[in-house]
Design a protein around this motif. Structure first.
Motif, PDB file in Angstrom:
ATOM      1  N   SER A  24       0.849  -1.197   0.000  1.00 43.62           N
ATOM      2  CA  SER A  24       0.000   0.000   0.000  1.00 43.62           C
ATOM      3  C   SER A  24       0.886   1.251   0.000  1.00 43.62           C
ATOM      4  CB  SER A  24      -0.896   0.012   1.239  1.00 43.62           C
ATOM      5  OG  SER A  24      -0.111   0.254   2.396  1.00 43.62           O
ATOM      6  N   ASP A  64      -5.958  -6.336  -2.619  1.00 44.80           N
ATOM      7  CA  ASP A  64      -6.703  -6.483  -1.376  1.00 44.80           C
ATOM      8  C   ASP A  64      -7.093  -5.088  -0.884  1.00 44.80           C
ATOM      9  OD1 ASP A  64      -7.833  -7.717   0.807  1.00 44.80           O
ATOM     10  OD2 ASP A  64      -5.941  -8.030   1.857  1.00 44.80           O
ATOM     11  N   ALA A  65      -8.051  -5.063   0.008  1.00 41.55           N
ATOM     12  CA  ALA A  65      -8.450  -3.807   0.662  1.00 41.55           C
ATOM     13  C   ALA A  65      -8.865  -4.155   2.078  1.00 41.55           C
ATOM     14  CB  ALA A  65      -9.585  -3.135  -0.091  1.00 41.55           C
ATOM     15  N   GLU A  66      -8.479  -3.310   3.008  1.00 46.00           N
ATOM     16  CA  GLU A  66      -8.816  -3.564   4.414  1.00 46.00           C
ATOM     17  C   GLU A  66      -8.885  -2.236   5.165  1.00 46.00           C
ATOM     18  OE1 GLU A  66      -5.536  -6.122   5.342  1.00 46.00           O
ATOM     19  OE2 GLU A  66      -4.245  -4.461   5.905  1.00 46.00           O
ATOM     20  N   LEU A  67      -9.485  -2.292   6.329  1.00 40.45           N
ATOM     21  CA  LEU A  67      -9.526  -1.118   7.193  1.00 40.45           C
ATOM     22  C   LEU A  67      -8.351  -1.192   8.149  1.00 40.45           C
ATOM     23  CD1 LEU A  67     -13.346  -0.951   8.001  1.00 40.45           C
ATOM     24  CD2 LEU A  67     -12.065   0.437   6.364  1.00 40.45           C
ATOM     25  N   ASP A  68      -7.667  -0.054   8.337  1.00 33.76           N
ATOM     26  CA  ASP A  68      -6.551  -0.045   9.274  1.00 33.76           C
ATOM     27  C   ASP A  68      -7.044   0.277  10.685  1.00 33.76           C
ATOM     28  OD1 ASP A  68      -6.961   2.692   9.361  1.00 33.76           O
ATOM     29  OD2 ASP A  68      -5.107   3.199   8.293  1.00 33.76           O
ATOM     30  N   ASN A  71      -9.574   2.918  11.142  1.00 35.41           N
ATOM     31  CA  ASN A  71     -10.799   2.690  10.372  1.00 35.41           C
ATOM     32  C   ASN A  71     -10.751   3.359   9.001  1.00 35.41           C
ATOM     33  OD1 ASN A  71     -13.068   1.105  10.529  1.00 35.41           O
ATOM     34  ND2 ASN A  71     -14.410   2.799  11.098  1.00 35.41           N
ATOM     35  N   LEU A  73      -9.743   3.040   4.966  1.00 37.88           N
ATOM     36  CA  LEU A  73      -9.590   2.029   3.934  1.00 37.88           C
ATOM     37  C   LEU A  73      -8.172   2.071   3.355  1.00 37.88           C
ATOM     38  CD1 LEU A  73     -10.932  -0.160   2.178  1.00 37.88           C
ATOM     39  CD2 LEU A  73     -11.498   1.667   0.549  1.00 37.88           C
ATOM     40  N   LYS A  76      -4.393  -2.393  -1.213  1.00 37.10           N
ATOM     41  CA  LYS A  76      -3.092  -3.004  -1.500  1.00 37.10           C
ATOM     42  C   LYS A  76      -3.041  -3.376  -2.980  1.00 37.10           C
ATOM     43  CE  LYS A  76      -2.014  -4.511   3.083  1.00 37.10           C
ATOM     44  NZ  LYS A  76      -1.400  -5.550   3.876  1.00 37.10           N
TER      45      LYS A  76
END
Length: 98
Positions: A24, A64-68, A71, A73, A76
């Motif tokens: 990212s 990929d995508a995720e919340l850190d 919170n 977004l 990756k």
């Protein structure tokens, strides 16, 4: 002879080719800080702009995508075959991918 500094967008593509896993803008800011940290445009916004631009032309794709933890977004990316092929246009000193 020392490697010349690449324009940051090309360096992001070279960085993507070296990464075994998705990455990212956080990784770019951490890993390329020694090379570009002194430049005023080395920040989250520009790193994300380079990633989005490389994705728009098909050199990167979203992995990929995720919340850190905040919170937020975090997307990756990984390099595509087309992006790997474009590395042939880098200066000779930058063509080797470790």
């Amino acid at each position: 002879m020392a490697k010349e500094v690449l324009p940051m967008r090309f360096r992001v593509l070279h960085y993507a080719a070296q990464k075994k896993d998705s990455f990212s803008y956080h990784d770019i800011l951490k890993d390329l800080k020694d090379e570009y940290g002194g430049e005023g445009q080395f920040n989250k916004g520009m790193a994300q702009l380079h990633l989005d631009s490389l994705r728009a032309v098909g050199m990167l794709e979203i992995a990929d995508a995720e919340l850190d933890a905040n919170n937020e977004l975090v997307i990756k990316y990984k390099i595509t075959d087309y992006g790997m092929d474009r590395l042939k246009y880098l200066p000779d000193a930058w063509k080797k991918i470790s």
